[in-house]
Design a protein around this motif. Structure first.
Motif, PDB file in Angstrom:
ATOM      1  N   ASP A   1       0.854  -1.137  -0.071  1.00 32.52           N
ATOM      2  CA  ASP A   1      -0.063  -0.065   0.006  1.00 32.52           C
ATOM      3  C   ASP A   1       1.039   1.378   0.058  1.00 32.52           C
ATOM      4  N   ALA A   2       0.345   2.163  -0.892  1.00 35.58           N
ATOM      5  CA  ALA A   2       1.303   3.253  -1.029  1.00 35.58           C
ATOM      6  C   ALA A   2       1.360   4.506  -0.202  1.00 35.58           C
ATOM      7  N   ASN A   3      -0.107   4.612   0.490  1.00 38.80           N
ATOM      8  CA  ASN A   3      -0.268   5.731   1.388  1.00 38.80           C
ATOM      9  C   ASN A   3      -0.307   7.004   0.367  1.00 38.80           C
ATOM     10  N   LEU A   4      -0.711   6.852  -0.849  1.00 36.08           N
ATOM     11  CA  LEU A   4      -0.506   7.756  -1.969  1.00 36.08           C
ATOM     12  C   LEU A   4      -1.341   9.144  -1.265  1.00 36.08           C
ATOM     13  N   ILE A   5      -2.346   8.997  -0.678  1.00 32.51           N
ATOM     14  CA  ILE A   5      -3.381  10.257  -0.263  1.00 32.51           C
ATOM     15  C   ILE A   5      -2.387  11.252   0.620  1.00 32.51           C
ATOM     16  N   CYS A   6      -1.357  10.440   1.270  1.00 33.07           N
ATOM     17  CA  CYS A   6      -0.711  11.361   2.285  1.00 33.07           C
ATOM     18  C   CYS A   6       0.180  12.254   1.421  1.00 33.07           C
TER      19      CYS A   6
ATOM     20  N   VAL B   1       2.918   4.865   9.206  1.00 34.31           N
ATOM     21  CA  VAL B   1       3.904   3.966   8.408  1.00 34.31           C
ATOM     22  C   VAL B   1       3.297   2.752   8.134  1.00 34.31           C
ATOM     23  N   PRO B   2       3.085   2.249   6.615  1.00 31.03           N
ATOM     24  CA  PRO B   2       2.418   1.450   6.129  1.00 31.03           C
ATOM     25  C   PRO B   2       2.917   0.005   6.684  1.00 31.03           C
ATOM     26  N   THR B   3       2.034  -0.745   6.958  1.00 30.52           N
ATOM     27  CA  THR B   3       2.152  -2.063   7.423  1.00 30.52           C
ATOM     28  C   THR B   3       2.572  -3.082   6.703  1.00 30.52           C
ATOM     29  N   ARG B   4       3.626  -4.100   7.096  1.00 30.03           N
ATOM     30  CA  ARG B   4       4.113  -4.984   6.192  1.00 30.03           C
ATOM     31  C   ARG B   4       3.467  -6.311   6.565  1.00 30.03           C
ATOM     32  N   VAL B   5       2.670  -6.716   7.614  1.00 30.90           N
ATOM     33  CA  VAL B   5       2.115  -7.845   8.052  1.00 30.90           C
ATOM     34  C   VAL B   5       1.522  -8.603   7.195  1.00 30.90           C
ATOM     35  N   GLU B   6       0.717  -8.035   6.034  1.00 34.39           N
ATOM     36  CA  GLU B   6       0.142  -8.790   5.114  1.00 34.39           C
ATOM     37  C   GLU B   6       1.256  -9.495   4.088  1.00 34.39           C
TER      38      GLU B   6
END
Length: 701
Positions: free
Chosen positions: A587-592, A605-610
């Motif tokens: 996921d990019a959090n592009l909105i931010c 901070v994007p999670t890397r759990v997946e």
């Protein structure tokens, strides 16, 4: 947000009512003329209480309050109330010879437009301050649709897989207002005709309309309509659940059920009134607490709340059961239900948009209380003064000013207003929604197509959802000279042997087209390798078994990924060759990165759990004894995370400033060009190894 999709996942409603619930006592079953001159008007406070139940159900559903999974049925209650009240008022005026269509629309505008336009104005300000260019442009389109009274059609047609998430649409809830206004446009004229033809038997034609509408729901809910199956019109109803959710002809069932109550004789016994009210409230409560957006079919889901609301409305003399609806808090809440409905959804959307995450429980409570506060202010300082004749312009002038003003605002938003962005993003592809569309990684094939070197013996089957389609342009550019690609792609459609995307028994046409074509290509032979990619964690809790459509709910990622990988292995059990699985892009959090500089908010901070869970599941899957067998496919994993996140931080632009994404999780052509070379190298290595082996060993490891 649709009761089945996911839709959408979401359903909304808005009640419309006259200046009061004052209704004259009923005369004969087939006529209202004897009541037209009656002075015994009664304000039905139980209707206010019923509105309170409906609006609370919708509010708690949208706030994700535990236990209110079926709160979307508030729409059914609201529509039925509207059908009853509007029909009673219009029919009484028609029979008394004093009905005026102009006055009817004037009263409706005076009742609905002030709070509605206030909500739109505040939403425009919030969207300007918070939304990215792409989202602001979409908001502008929805603004025009809402003002013109066609937002139900707009959101119905704009509910594809690449569409923005439902919880990024602050005006999504206006779809129900559009349904109401379309009802107002037709119903008074239809009533005039029916009253002229059936002055003493009105209940029968009204019930015929209700039955016809209910049958339409059955016919259209799975998207396979026999009359349209051979025409291009079938594409418009591929998603049957969204079709019956958003469109007025299917909601006519609820309006007509409420309307029929006007001519249906009430029981004489007070005990029967008590029983009807109690049973009606039980049916409504059961629907709110038991149903969810994926349960059952639309035709059956609509019955409990609609029938329950009809029972409550019909039992106007209930005392004990009516205490639930006639107490002061419930009545007051019913009076402010319209502004409460209007303000709560934009508040939720803009808050979650700013936070870039769902609301926490404490935040949900705060937003709920803030919604109540704003609704009270709007009711007393906007709605009531205007209805009391203290508006600056009349209803027609207000409607004209609103349409012109919001049309101008919508036009101004058509380019996304990229000049609002922070300087770090202002000079990139991210700043222009048109540029974002131009850098898509998709070849825009419809369900399936072939591309690359069509004369090449190296046929590569490419299958998956939109997360494989995002690589097709790069596959064409980097491997089109030496490979013949056969693409079977369907957005939001899981490809597997025994599982499919949950559809309540009806596979949408584009899913069927893609999966059937992939099966035909495999059966025809000649495929030397397979590339499959999809949004693996996106199918959590939306899968079902093909054999019986039984839901397969797996919230645990480890179990979900292991099950999906095993299902994919079964799909290719007869194939002898390499199968390259592409993990999902981070996921990019592009909105931010695209939010305007006016509001400075921290980026999570994007999670890397997946990704960690998927890599672990694939490692266990690859070591499985069945996969290790000589005659099984050779499974390999290409993980975009390794390319896009070389360090601890994931990139959203390359060194030249080009966007690697087109939305939160779909990569652009620039992102695809970084990932696809690994896929091409794997294909070349696998095919080179196979060509060096003796023919008798070409399928061994």
């Amino acid at each position: 947000m649709r009761g089945g999709q996911a839709l959408p996942s979401t359903a909304t409603a808005a009640a419309c009512r006259e200046n009061s619930n004052a209704l004259p006592d009923r005369g004969q079953a087939g006529s209202l003329s004897s009541t037209a001159s009656a002075a015994a008007d009664r304000h039905r406070t139980d209707i206010d209480g019923l509105r309170a139940v409906a609006v609370l159900a919708v509010l708690f559903f949208h706030l994700r309050i535990s236990g209110f999974s079926g709160g979307f049925v508030g729409v059914d209650v609201f529509f039925l109330i509207s059908g009853f009240l509007i029909t009673r008022i219009v029919a009484t005026d028609i029979e008394a010879g004093r009905f005026s269509l102009a006055q009817f629309y004037s009263r409706r505008a005076r009742r609905l437009l002030p709070a509605f336009f206030t909500t739109l104005s505040l939403s425009c300000v919030a969207a300007f301050l918070l939304f990215t260019p792409q989202h602001l442009e979409t908001f502008g389109k929805s603004l025009t649709a809402a003002v013109l009274g066609v937002s139900n059609i707009f959101f119905w047609r704009d509910s594809g897989y690449f569409d923005l998430a439902a919880r990024m649409k602050p005006l999504l809830h206006t779809w129900s207002l559009s349904v109401e206004w379309q009802f107002y446009l037709v119903w008074p004229l239809l009533l005039s005709v029916l009253l002229a033809l059936f002055p003493r038997r009105m209940v029968w034609p009204i019930m015929a309309i209700a039955i016809f509408s209910f049958c339409l729901i059955f016919e259209f809910q799975d998207g396979s309509v026999w009359l349209l199956s051979r025409t291009r019109a079938a594409d418009w109803i591929a998603d049957g659940r969204a079709t019956v959710f958003y469109n007025t002809p299917f909601r006519a069932f609820e309006f007509a059920c409420g309307a029929a109550l006007v001519w249906l004789p009430r029981p004489r016994s007070a005990i029967v009134h008590e029983f009807l009210a109690l049973l009606g409230l039980t049916l409504i409560s059961s629907a709110i607490f038991i149903l969810d957006s994926r349960s059952g079919t639309p035709a059956w889901n609509v019955l409990p709340p609609a029938v329950g609301a009809a029972m409550v409305l019909h039992a106007d003399r209930s005392r004990w059961a009516g205490l639930v609806l006639r107490n002061r808090p419930a009545v007051y809440l019913g009076r402010i239900s319209y502004p409460l409905y209007l303000v709560h959804w934009p508040l939720i959307v803009f808050c979650e948009y700013g936070l870039l995450r769902p609301l926490l429980p404490a935040e949900a409570i705060f937003i709920g209380l803030l919604s109540f506060a704003l609704a009270i202010l709007m009711f007393h300082f906007v709605e009531q003064p205007y209805r009391g004749g203290r508006g600056l312009v009349g209803p027609s002038g207000l409607a004209l000013v609103g349409m012109v003003s919001f049309s101008v605002v919508s036009y101004a938003m058509s380019g996304g207003m990229p000049w609002r962005l922070q300087s770090v993003a202002a000079g990139t592809d991210l700043a222009d929604s048109v540029a974002l569309k131009a850098i898509t990684g998709s070849l825009a094939c419809q369900d399936f197509c072939e591309f690359g070197n069509l004369q090449s013996p190296n046929k590569i089957l490419v299958v998956g959802d939109s997360h494989i389609d995002q690589y097709t342009r790069a596959l064409q550019e980097l491997g089109g000279q030496e490979f013949h690609f056969l693409l079977a792609e369907a957005g939001n459609c899981y490809f597997g042997a025994e599982l499919q995307t949950r559809t309540n028994g009806a596979v949408t046409q584009h899913c069927r087209n893609a999966t059937d074509q992939a099966a035909r290509w495999l059966k025809a032979g000649g495929i030397v390798a397979i590339v499959q990619g999809q949004r693996w964690p996106g199918y959590r809790n939306i899968l079902e078994r093909k054999v019986d459509s039984a839901p397969v709910d797996m919230p645990d990622l480890a179990k979900l990924f292991a099950t999906m990988l095993g299902d994919v292995a079964k799909l290719y059990s007869g194939f002898r060759g390499p199968v390259i699985l592409i993990g999902h892009a981070p996921d990019a959090n592009l909105i931010c990165y695209l939010r305007p500089a006016y509001v400075s908010l921290p980026c999570p901070v994007p999670t890397r759990v997946e990704h960690v869970a998927f890599e672990k599941a694939f490692a266990g899957f690859a070591r499985h004894p069945v996969i290790q067998q000589v005659e099984s496919p050779i499974f390999q994993l290409v993980d975009p995370v390794q390319t896009l996140c070389p360090a601890a931080e994931c990139h959203v632009t390359d060194s030249a400033g080009h966007s690697l994404y087109v939305d939160e999780n779909h990569v652009s052509i620039f992102g695809a060009r970084l990932i696809v070379p690994t896929i091409i190298e794997r294909l070349r290595a696998d095919l080179s190894m196979a060509s060096r082996q003796p023919p008798s060993q070409s399928t061994t490891r």
